[in-house]
Design a protein around this motif. Sequence first.
Motif, PDB file in Angstrom:
ATOM      1  N   SER A 125       0.840  -1.200   0.000  1.00  0.00           N
ATOM      2  CA  SER A 125       0.000   0.000   0.000  1.00  0.00           C
ATOM      3  C   SER A 125       0.876   1.252   0.000  1.00  0.00           C
ATOM      4  O   SER A 125       1.467   1.616   1.024  1.00  0.00           O
ATOM      5  N   LYS A 149       0.489   4.325   0.093  1.00  0.00           N
ATOM      6  CA  LYS A 149       0.245   5.496   0.942  1.00  0.00           C
ATOM      7  C   LYS A 149       1.058   5.473   2.232  1.00  0.00           C
ATOM      8  O   LYS A 149       1.347   6.502   2.805  1.00  0.00           O
ATOM      9  N   ASP A 203      -0.741  -1.175  -4.211  1.00  0.00           N
ATOM     10  CA  ASP A 203      -2.094  -0.672  -3.987  1.00  0.00           C
ATOM     11  C   ASP A 203      -2.010   0.846  -4.020  1.00  0.00           C
ATOM     12  O   ASP A 203      -1.264   1.438  -3.243  1.00  0.00           O
ATOM     13  N   ARG A 240     -15.614  -2.857  -3.857  1.00  0.00           N
ATOM     14  CA  ARG A 240     -15.197  -2.784  -2.457  1.00  0.00           C
ATOM     15  C   ARG A 240     -16.439  -2.832  -1.587  1.00  0.00           C
ATOM     16  O   ARG A 240     -17.287  -1.944  -1.625  1.00  0.00           O
ATOM     17  N   ILE A 284      -9.089   5.484  11.660  1.00  0.00           N
ATOM     18  CA  ILE A 284      -8.529   4.522  10.710  1.00  0.00           C
ATOM     19  C   ILE A 284      -9.351   3.249  10.647  1.00  0.00           C
ATOM     20  O   ILE A 284      -8.895   2.200  10.224  1.00  0.00           O
ATOM     21  N   HIS A 340     -11.554  -3.602   2.943  1.00  0.00           N
ATOM     22  CA  HIS A 340     -10.456  -3.164   3.820  1.00  0.00           C
ATOM     23  C   HIS A 340     -11.133  -2.575   5.046  1.00  0.00           C
ATOM     24  O   HIS A 340     -11.808  -1.557   4.941  1.00  0.00           O
ATOM     25  N   SER A 398      -7.117  -0.071   9.863  1.00  0.00           N
ATOM     26  CA  SER A 398      -5.666  -0.107   9.942  1.00  0.00           C
ATOM     27  C   SER A 398      -5.226  -0.295  11.393  1.00  0.00           C
ATOM     28  O   SER A 398      -6.014  -0.076  12.312  1.00  0.00           O
ATOM     29  N   GLY A 402      -4.000  -3.552   6.744  1.00  0.00           N
ATOM     30  CA  GLY A 402      -4.485  -3.279   8.089  1.00  0.00           C
ATOM     31  C   GLY A 402      -3.771  -3.944   9.236  1.00  0.00           C
ATOM     32  O   GLY A 402      -3.984  -3.570  10.389  1.00  0.00           O
ATOM     33  N   GLU A 411      -3.114  -5.977   0.800  1.00  0.00           N
ATOM     34  CA  GLU A 411      -2.615  -4.606   0.614  1.00  0.00           C
ATOM     35  C   GLU A 411      -1.943  -4.082   1.880  1.00  0.00           C
ATOM     36  O   GLU A 411      -2.358  -3.071   2.437  1.00  0.00           O
ATOM     37  N   GLY A 415       0.508  -2.171   4.358  1.00  0.00           N
ATOM     38  CA  GLY A 415       1.344  -0.971   4.331  1.00  0.00           C
ATOM     39  C   GLY A 415       2.206  -0.922   5.578  1.00  0.00           C
ATOM     40  O   GLY A 415       3.385  -1.254   5.575  1.00  0.00           O
ATOM     41  N   ARG A 416       1.554  -0.567   6.678  1.00  0.00           N
ATOM     42  CA  ARG A 416       2.247  -0.347   7.945  1.00  0.00           C
ATOM     43  C   ARG A 416       3.132  -1.525   8.381  1.00  0.00           C
ATOM     44  O   ARG A 416       4.251  -1.328   8.826  1.00  0.00           O
ATOM     45  N   ARG A 443       1.459  11.906  13.187  1.00  0.00           N
ATOM     46  CA  ARG A 443       0.677  10.858  13.864  1.00  0.00           C
ATOM     47  C   ARG A 443       0.371  11.147  15.339  1.00  0.00           C
ATOM     48  O   ARG A 443      -0.763  10.967  15.775  1.00  0.00           O
ATOM     49  N   TYR A 494      -3.567  11.435  15.722  1.00  0.00           N
ATOM     50  CA  TYR A 494      -4.259  10.267  16.280  1.00  0.00           C
ATOM     51  C   TYR A 494      -3.922  10.035  17.746  1.00  0.00           C
ATOM     52  O   TYR A 494      -4.341   9.035  18.323  1.00  0.00           O
ATOM     53  N   TYR A 531       3.377   6.112   7.276  1.00  0.00           N
ATOM     54  CA  TYR A 531       2.583   7.328   7.485  1.00  0.00           C
ATOM     55  C   TYR A 531       3.399   8.401   8.194  1.00  0.00           C
ATOM     56  O   TYR A 531       2.869   9.182   8.985  1.00  0.00           O
ATOM     57  N   MET A 566       2.902  11.521   5.081  1.00  0.00           N
ATOM     58  CA  MET A 566       1.897  12.474   5.564  1.00  0.00           C
ATOM     59  C   MET A 566       2.532  13.813   5.918  1.00  0.00           C
ATOM     60  O   MET A 566       1.878  14.677   6.508  1.00  0.00           O
TER      61      MET A 566
HETATM   62  N1  LLP Z   1      -5.756  -0.685   1.594  1.00  0.00           N
HETATM   63  C1  LLP Z   1      -6.600   0.352   1.740  1.00  0.00           C
HETATM   64  C2  LLP Z   1      -7.781   0.433   0.885  1.00  0.00           C
HETATM   65  C3  LLP Z   1      -6.357   1.333   2.715  1.00  0.00           C
HETATM   66  O1  LLP Z   1      -7.213   2.329   2.871  1.00  0.00           O
HETATM   67  C4  LLP Z   1      -5.206   1.225   3.543  1.00  0.00           C
HETATM   68  C5  LLP Z   1      -4.912   2.245   4.555  1.00  0.00           C
HETATM   69  C6  LLP Z   1      -4.341   0.132   3.338  1.00  0.00           C
HETATM   70  C7  LLP Z   1      -4.644  -0.805   2.357  1.00  0.00           C
HETATM   71  C8  LLP Z   1      -3.089  -0.049   4.134  1.00  0.00           C
HETATM   72  O2  LLP Z   1      -3.356  -0.218   5.479  1.00  0.00           O
HETATM   73  P1  LLP Z   1      -2.207  -0.624   6.499  1.00  0.00           P
HETATM   74  O3  LLP Z   1      -1.738  -2.008   6.136  1.00  0.00           O
HETATM   75  O4  LLP Z   1      -1.106   0.361   6.376  1.00  0.00           O
HETATM   76  O5  LLP Z   1      -2.855  -0.570   7.810  1.00  0.00           O
HETATM   77  N2  LLP Z   1      -2.527   7.470   8.498  1.00  0.00           N
HETATM   78  C9  LLP Z   1      -2.987   6.454   9.408  1.00  0.00           C
HETATM   79  C10 LLP Z   1      -3.327   5.165   8.669  1.00  0.00           C
HETATM   80  C11 LLP Z   1      -4.332   5.352   7.577  1.00  0.00           C
HETATM   81  C12 LLP Z   1      -4.631   4.089   6.820  1.00  0.00           C
HETATM   82  C13 LLP Z   1      -5.414   4.387   5.590  1.00  0.00           C
HETATM   83  N3  LLP Z   1      -5.657   3.249   4.761  1.00  0.00           N
HETATM   84  C14 LLP Z   1      -1.943   6.239  10.482  1.00  0.00           C
HETATM   85  O6  LLP Z   1      -0.945   6.924  10.470  1.00  0.00           O
HETATM   86  O7  LLP Z   1      -2.150   5.418  11.362  1.00  0.00           O
END
Ligand code: LLP
Length: 418
Positions: A58, A60, A79, A149, A162, A199, A202, A239, A273, A275-276, A312, A316, A371, A375
């Motif tokens: 992911s 982002k 993603d 989705r 989140i 999804h 997170s 997530g 997907e 990310g973190r 962050r 949050y 992030y 960000m």
């Molecule tokens: N897929 C989709 C559709 C998403 O919206 C997200 C995260 C992911 C995958 C990746 O999620 P992860 O594996 O990273 O949890 N800025 C916030 C987190 C926002 C997450 C947004 N979507 C933070 O700093 O905690």
Amino acid sequence: MHFFEYQDHQLHCEGVPVEAIAEKVGTPFYLYSYHTLVRHFTVFDKAFDGIPHLVCYSAKANSNLALLRLFVNLGGGVDIVSGGELYRALQAGADPQKIVFSGVGKRPDEIEYGLRAGILMFNVESSQELQALDEVAGRIGKKASISIRVNPDIDPKTHPYISTGLKQNKFGIDILRAPMAYRMATQLPNLKIVGIDCHIGSQLIEVEPVIEALRKLKRLVEDLRKEGIEIRYLDLGGGLGITYEDEEPPHPTDYAASILEEIKGFGCTLILEPGRVIVGNAGILVSKVLYMKENEEKQFVIVDAGMNDLVRPSYYGSYHQILPVKEEAREEIVADVVGPICESSDFLAKGRRMPKVKPGELIAVMSAGAYGFSMSTNYNSRPRVAEVMVRDDQMYVIRRREGYEDLIRGEEIPEFLL
Ligand code: LLP
């Protein structure tokens, strides 16, 4: 596990002392460990080896080209949620057939960009978006591969900002309305249904909500199959959480095992997907202590990184461990660690019990790989910081520090003001 450790009382990233990097690039800066990134991606990917799957990192969470390229080299997909992320993914050499495009507000130009690039699928979040996709695809003579989705209405038990899979959230199509959306898609000539997606949120610390969502998705896929609608890809989103303080998220291997048990033999290629979990603990933010001050109530450690660099904690209330780069026996203090930004919400830690640091020394804000930079902003006209990757005993600047000229790039004073 990561590769940020004290050696000879100096914090190192792999084989390089953090202090040596600070001397070269100045502060603040983000620092990533190559071997940690590789390890996290590989462990995650291998954990799903039992079934056909594709790990779409992911973007982002951290969209630096070097990181994207690293995951592409390891066979990963991406993603994305914007034209900008698509551009980055392509620049990093990603295979378009491994790119999935999520997001509630895709613009027609972004849809067109995705179609022309030939991405694997659009994760569609509303019936109007289905129509928009059909229209754009028809106009340029392409077929849009889509998945819907689904919003499964499940509480992921995470921070409300989140959490994304509840009815009150803007994401996805209500699971009860999803069959209608699929039927509608079958009627639109320029769409090709290939998948289903969800999804739920997170920084997830429990796997049960994901399994519950998966069960709901499976039931829906079975219903769709009865109607002759075939689903090839099942995308479970990202997530999976990480340890910032004392959280105990499932290990990727256990997370994967629970999912595999539920989906084995179901006849879909699984897409994930993350990310973190891949980048979060593979990066830190290094900052310098500028000043200390106290009043009757509080002690403040004023550092040169602010909420514009790492938002962050302010946004949050997130916890990030803060370590002095130099390890030595010291007194403990309780302090707010704050930045130079003109906002009271500009803090990296509040009421933190921590070793007493001195002006001029370096601190490491841990678990900042996800992030963090992605960000960051230019608020207060602060140039965005440098990003550095270390591999063994070598450092590589993977994004140079912005200069003042970058701050005004694109701005113009109209002639009548001159
Ligand atoms: N897929 C989709 C559709 C998403 O919206 C997200 C995260 C992911 C995958 C990746 O999620 P992860 O594996 O990273 O949890 N800025 C916030 C987190 C926002 C997450 C947004 N979507 C933070 O700093 O905690």
